[in-house]
Design an enzyme around this catalytic site. Structure first.
Site, PDB file in Angstrom:
ATOM      1  N   ARG A  19       0.852  -1.065   0.047  1.00 25.38           N
ATOM      2  CA  ARG A  19       0.080   0.165  -0.004  1.00 25.38           C
ATOM      3  C   ARG A  19       1.022   1.304  -0.040  1.00 25.38           C
ATOM      4  NH1 ARG A  19      -5.444  -0.950   2.395  1.00 25.38           N
ATOM      5  NH2 ARG A  19      -5.796  -2.934   1.152  1.00 25.38           N
ATOM      6  N   HIS A  44      17.448  -7.129   4.170  1.00 25.62           N
ATOM      7  CA  HIS A  44      17.980  -7.799   2.965  1.00 25.62           C
ATOM      8  C   HIS A  44      17.482  -6.600   1.820  1.00 25.62           C
ATOM      9  CE1 HIS A  44      19.244 -11.160   0.491  1.00 25.62           C
ATOM     10  NE2 HIS A  44      19.538 -10.113  -0.488  1.00 25.62           N
ATOM     11  N   GLU A  74      22.242  -7.834   4.587  1.00 21.35           N
ATOM     12  CA  GLU A  74      22.552  -8.705   3.814  1.00 21.35           C
ATOM     13  C   GLU A  74      22.468  -8.534   2.309  1.00 21.35           C
ATOM     14  OE1 GLU A  74      19.723 -12.467   6.066  1.00 21.35           O
ATOM     15  OE2 GLU A  74      19.083 -11.610   4.077  1.00 21.35           O
ATOM     16  N   THR A 111      14.138 -15.344  -3.612  1.00 18.74           N
ATOM     17  CA  THR A 111      14.888 -15.605  -2.476  1.00 18.74           C
ATOM     18  C   THR A 111      16.452 -16.224  -2.471  1.00 18.74           C
ATOM     19  OG1 THR A 111      14.939 -16.023  -0.030  1.00 18.74           O
ATOM     20  CG2 THR A 111      13.739 -17.384  -1.555  1.00 18.74           C
ATOM     21  N   HIS A 202      17.695 -19.373   6.565  1.00 19.82           N
ATOM     22  CA  HIS A 202      16.714 -19.694   5.519  1.00 19.82           C
ATOM     23  C   HIS A 202      15.780 -20.743   6.008  1.00 19.82           C
ATOM     24  CE1 HIS A 202      15.095 -18.690   1.654  1.00 19.82           C
ATOM     25  NE2 HIS A 202      15.870 -17.850   1.783  1.00 19.82           N
TER      26      HIS A 202
HETATM   27  N1  PXP Z   1      19.600 -15.483   5.411  1.00 20.34           N
HETATM   28  C1  PXP Z   1      19.707 -15.050   4.091  1.00 20.34           C
HETATM   29  C2  PXP Z   1      21.076 -14.767   3.403  1.00 20.34           C
HETATM   30  C3  PXP Z   1      18.414 -14.517   3.291  1.00 20.34           C
HETATM   31  O1  PXP Z   1      18.461 -14.130   2.002  1.00 20.34           O
HETATM   32  C4  PXP Z   1      17.301 -14.740   3.886  1.00 20.34           C
HETATM   33  C5  PXP Z   1      16.022 -14.278   3.407  1.00 20.34           C
HETATM   34  O2  PXP Z   1      16.160 -12.867   3.344  1.00 20.34           O
HETATM   35  C6  PXP Z   1      17.291 -15.359   5.438  1.00 20.34           C
HETATM   36  C7  PXP Z   1      18.450 -15.935   5.873  1.00 20.34           C
HETATM   37  C8  PXP Z   1      16.127 -15.559   6.162  1.00 20.34           C
HETATM   38  O3  PXP Z   1      15.284 -16.540   5.689  1.00 20.34           O
HETATM   39  P1  PXP Z   1      13.868 -16.724   6.020  1.00 20.34           P
HETATM   40  O4  PXP Z   1      13.115 -15.471   5.649  1.00 20.34           O
HETATM   41  O5  PXP Z   1      13.335 -17.972   5.291  1.00 20.34           O
HETATM   42  O6  PXP Z   1      13.825 -17.123   7.620  1.00 20.34           O
END
Ligand code: PXP
Length: 248
Positions: A19, A44, A74, A111, A202
């Site tokens: 939004r 990120h 990141e 991702t 992740h």
């Molecule tokens: N580590 C990295 C390098 C990522 O790109 C992400 C997703 O932005 C994560 C960790 C976190 O992953 P999740 O959102 O699945 O917890």
């Protein structure tokens, strides 16, 4: 052993960007996380700015400046300036987070889905790692659990690796994680032996963390997607308590 919980706020930004305006506010959610005991905030900022924007990074830098918690940014260090995106290294230069996690993802990726191949990226990464370290920023490289690649990460001068846990999480959801978890444990043990700290991230969630929390030498997890979904169900404060219980 306790390890740090860094909350990734990308999905709060994604909701906001659906939004006009600033609702939900990334900063207000960062405050909630910090007030409730998390050890750090992760973002990120991607070049297409589909979730975290460079301006969020600057606001988070200000918020975290007088706080003990860690700021972790990141991204792909080779992403250059285009349009209103200033380039990943410029964001790092402006924000000077405690940690930069370098990730080999392309802007078009949904991702992150693999670690660095340092046989290919090692040489171009070298000057970047040196620059970030000269700014007193801890450098972590997103890696698969591969011994030779981890050795190269050390050779490059990284401080830590972040083990990519997507395939582990998938295997865990199929009740078939023994082999891959063993591989992660061996990789983590080796990294620790050669002087690298070990982070992980992740697709980690309240369920698979019951096993992953036993990874030898684990220093930090960053969790965003499942954390946001769990917050819808349990509320953010209660969700933080649940994750912290696994981390302590
Ligand atoms: N580590 C990295 C390098 C990522 O790109 C992400 C997703 O932005 C994560 C960790 C976190 O992953 P999740 O959102 O699945 O917890």
């Amino acid at each position: 052993m306790a390890f740090a919980l860094s909350i990734n706020l990308n999905k709060i930004a994604l909701l906001r960007n659906s939004r006009e305006g600033n609702y939900p506010s990334v900063i207000e959610h960062a405050k909630l996380c910090l007030e409730n005991g998390v050890d750090g905030i992760t973002v990120h900022p991607r070049p297409d700015q589909r979730h975290i924007r460079p301006s969020d990074c600057l606001e988070l830098k200000t918020l975290l400046a007088d706080k003990p918690q860690e700021f972790n940014i990141e991204g792909n260090p080779f992403e250059a300036k285009h349009g209103t995106y200033p380039g990943f290294i410029e964001i790092i230069r402006e924000c000077k987070p405690e940690q930069a996690t370098l990730v080999p993802d392309q802007g078009s990726q949904l991702t992150s889905d693999h670690g660095f191949d340092l046989n290919v990226s090692g040489q171009p990464l070298e000057s970047i790692v040196n620059k970030l370290k000269s700014w007193n920023i801890r450098v972590s490289l997103f890696m698969d659990p591969d011994r030779e690649q981890i050795r190269l990460a050390k050779e490059l001068g990284a401080d830590r690796i972040e083990l990519y846990t997507g395939p582990f999480a998938h295997a865990y959801s199929l009740n078939d994680a023994d082999d891959i978890f063993k591989k992660h444990c061996e990789a983590a043990q080796y990294a620790t032996e050669i002087g690298l700290g070990v982070n992980a991230g992740h697709d980690l969630n309240l369920d698979n963390m019951k096993l992953y929390k036993t990874l030898p030498g684990l220093l930090e997890v960053s969790i965003g997607h499942a954390f946001t979904v769990d917050s819808l169900q349990y509320g953010m404060k209660s969700t933080i308590e649940r994750y912290l219980e696994l981390c302590r």
